[in-house]
Each structure stands twice: as structure tokens, then as C-alpha cells.
Scaffold this active site. Structure first.
Site, PDB file in Angstrom:
ATOM      1  N   LYS A 107      35.395  21.474  24.826  1.00 33.78           N
ATOM      2  CA  LYS A 107      35.522  22.913  24.603  1.00 33.78           C
ATOM      3  C   LYS A 107      36.557  23.493  25.561  1.00 33.78           C
ATOM      4  CE  LYS A 107      31.712  23.834  27.768  1.00 33.78           C
ATOM      5  NZ  LYS A 107      30.503  24.620  28.053  1.00 33.78           N
ATOM      6  N   TYR A 149      53.945  40.568  49.258  1.00 35.82           N
ATOM      7  CA  TYR A 149      53.317  41.872  49.007  1.00 35.82           C
ATOM      8  C   TYR A 149      52.279  42.187  50.083  1.00 35.82           C
ATOM      9  CZ  TYR A 149      55.306  42.198  44.306  1.00 35.82           C
ATOM     10  OH  TYR A 149      56.158  42.296  43.229  1.00 35.82           O
TER      11      TYR A 149
END
Length: 365
Positions: free
Chosen positions: A35, A256
Site C-alpha cells: 500500500k 531562513y
């Protein structure tokens, strides 16, 4: 064109890991969880590899995932772990010869709407304590009666899911197994309990079927250990490359928010991977990467397209050098801890911007 970020999946490692599973549970059949795009490893090549290796069945979450495999001509039995959600899905599941995991009475009602001639293949999922999907254990007699009413249904067995199997000292797993066994005492039908953690840590969970997921991809589901320590081989290597090297003075901030300050005059490498590729923004300063076989460390916030790394331990690093984010020499289990997550999420979080290569003994596919 040179890919910025490459995930290389070793298909031979998958076969090796399936062998480890079979040695752990030699009397069990194996339903391999593919999955979520085979936990981010590529559902079609992974499913084809496991099918060729003789896996007994595959497991996906939903019909859409199963259809991807059938359209790729994967013929192995496929179980839908969440079952079906409409009469249309039920009919399609029958047509595609899928095994439907039934977890609620409304799903039984959907299946009963199909023609009596429909060749249904079903599992019943029981809730032994996870409290997510599954019939209450007290419903077992009613489910047995449902099977009696539908002798044409091909019954695959009873399954449950373990909530705390990755905690070897937690007695709740033994309690779940005991509840499941007691509810089914004297009732025929194969049993399936173990996920990867159950398979590794709980011998009682190695019943007629086991359902490994993470272990097949070479990672340990047990906290504090790696797949290699369990005899598994990591199937994925995630790599990028250095695209710039700069030198900064002591006290200069990087990235940042300037969350990293250079403790001395030092070289900083810029690597072409960011959260748009699946490199979590939550990774902290100090997260290791591997350059020229040595560890370098994240210095500054992960941005959309780039990370910056401290090159003091790799003074000869230069533009173009490959950078390993995780793989056989840098376990994903270890790296995930730096973002406060699990290797599952690292693998499943890779985006379509990542270039995938699936390698076998014969080379790239």
C-alpha cells in the site's frame, strides 16, 4: 539531464528481506503490504519483484491501489485492507479477483447486493483492541452465520491488527492475541495477526498468515534498532548533490531565520533537496548526511528546494559531490528521529519531483 534528487530502490534487497520474513515465520504464508505506493518505493516494480519471488499475496489499502497493480499485469492475490465503500467498488473487486477485507456490517450489506453468482473472496477483520477498523469480537458468531448464509463466498480467514507490537515490554500485545484466539476458539478459518513488529517480536503472532510491511523495505519497526541489526537490507538510497560551497565567518547566520550561527570560520555546502522533495522541514540542526563517506550535518532550516550543511568534517567536499540523505550507510530509522518521525513517513513523503531508479542484478529498470 542530471536528476537533482534520486531514490534508488534495490529490488534484490526486497527479495532478501522476504527471505528473512520466511525464516522468521516458516509455517506462515506471507501477505506483503505494498500500500501507499509500496511505502514510497514504487508499487508496480516492488509488486512485480515480490510476485516473482513467490510471495503468497499482496495487500493494498484501497481499490485504486489494486487497480494500478492489475493494470500492470500483476496477477498475485491482492487484499483490500480497507475493503470496499460502494456497490460499484464491490463489483469491480469481484471482476479483478481481489480479496475484500470486511470490517463492518454495512460492507456485508453491500456485498449481499451483488448477484448470487458473484465469486466473492473475503476476509473478516476483528477489533482485538486497536479500536480502528474491525468487528467487535462479540460479533464472531454473527459473522459465522453470515458465512453459512453465503456458501458461495470464498472465505480467506480472520485478521486483526496489533496496536503496540513495536513495544516488546508492553503486555497489551499478548492480551490482544489472547482475545483474538479466545473469540475464534473452535471456529475454522485461517488466522492473520502479525505486522512487521508482530512478526519480529511476538512469536505467538506468527499464525497462518503474516502481513509484513516495513520489514520488507529493510527497516526495523522496533524503536532503537535498525534493519541491518535484524538481518534486513535497506531497499532505498536517497541522494542529492552539492550545488554550491561557501565560506563564512564566525557568527554568520545561515538560512531562513538564521537559526544556525557559524561557531568559527567554516565552509557551508548547499545541497539540492528540500521539503518539496520530501525532506521534512522539521529536520533539526545536526541532522547527519553522508558526503565522501563521512558525516556532515544540517546547518540551518530546510527550505523548499535546498538544505545547507556544515562541511567541517568533510574539508575536501566540492560542488557535484553526491550527498546521501538515507540508505544502507545512513539508516532511515536514525535519520527519522531528527525530524521526530518514523522511517515510514520519510519513505511515503517523497514527492513526484524525486527521480526513481529500480535496480536489480541486471541493472536499472
Amino acid at each position: 539531464m542530471i536528476p537533482r534528487v534520486t531514490a534508488t530502490v534495490d529490488l534484490a534487497a526486497l527479495r532478501h528481506n522476504l527471505g528473512v520474513v520466511r525464516r522468521l515465520a516458516p509455517r506462515s504464508r506471507v501477505m506483503a503490504a505494498v500500500k501507499a505506493d509500496a511505502y514510497g518505493h514504487g508499487a508496480v516494480p516492488v509488486a512485480r519483484t515480490l510476485e516473482a519471488a513467490g510471495v503468497d499475496a499482496l495487500a493494498v489499502a484501497c481499490l485504486e491501489e489494486a487497480m494500478q497493480l492489475r493494470q500492470a499485469r500483476v496477477q498475485a492475490p491482492i487484499a483490500l485492507l480497507e475493503g470496499v465503500i460502494s456497490s460499484e467498488e464491490a463489483a469491480q473487486a469481484v471482476y479483478e479477483r481481489l480479496q475484500i477485507v470486511v470490517h463492518d456490517h454495512w460492507q456485508i450489506a453491500l456485498l449481499e447486493q451483488l448477484p448470487a453468482s458473484a465469486r466473492l473472496s473475503v476476509w473478516f477483520k476483528l477489533d482485538s483492541g486497536m479500536h480502528r477498523l474491525g468487528f467487535p469480537l462479540t460479533e464472531v458468531p454473527r459473522l459465522v452465520e453470515t458465512l453459512r448464509r453465503h456458501p458461495g463466498w470464498s472465505f480467506q480467514g480472520w485478521m486483526t491488527h496489533l496496536a503496540c507490537a513495536d513495544e516488546p515490554d508492553n503486555p497489551f500485545t499478548d492480551e490482544q492475541i489472547a482475545r483474538f484466539e479466545a473469540a475464534l476458539a473452535g471456529i475454522p478459518g485461517p488466522r492473520s495477526i502479525a505486522n512487521s513488529a508482530g512478526l519480529i517480536a511476538w512469536p505467538r503472532a506468527r499464525t497462518d498468515w503474516v502481513r509484513p510491511g516495513l520489514a520488507l523495505y529493510g527497516c526495523s519497526p522496533m524503536p532503537g534498532s535498525t534493519g541491518a541489526e535484524l538481518g534486513l537490507k535497506p531497499a532505498m538510497r536517497l541522494e542529492s548533490r552539492i550545488i554550491a560551497v561557501r565560506e563564512y565567518a564566525s557568527g554568520e547566520g545561515i538560512g531562513y531565520g538564521l537559526t544556525y550561527r557559524c561557531p568559527e570560520r567554516m565552509r557551508i555546502g548547499v545541497v539540492a533537496i528540500g521539503y518539496a522533495d520530501g525532506m521534512h522541514r522539521a529536520f533539526r540542526n545536526g541532522t547527519p548526511v553522508l558526503i565522501r563517506g563521512r558525516r556532515a550535518y544540517l546547518a540551518g532550516r530546510v527550505s523548499m528546494d535546498m538544505i545547507t550543511v556544515d562541511l567541517r568534517e568533510v574539508p575536501d567536499a566540492c560542488v557535484g559531490d553526491p550527498v546521501l540523505l538515507w540508505g544502507d550507510a545512513l539508516p532511515a530509522e536514525e535519520i527519522a528521529q531528527w525530524a521526530g518521525t518514523l522511517s515510514y513517513e520519510l519513505f511515503c513523503g517523497l514527492t513526484q519531483r524525486v527521480h526513481f531508479r529500480h535496480l536489480d542484478a541486471a541493472g536499472a529498470r
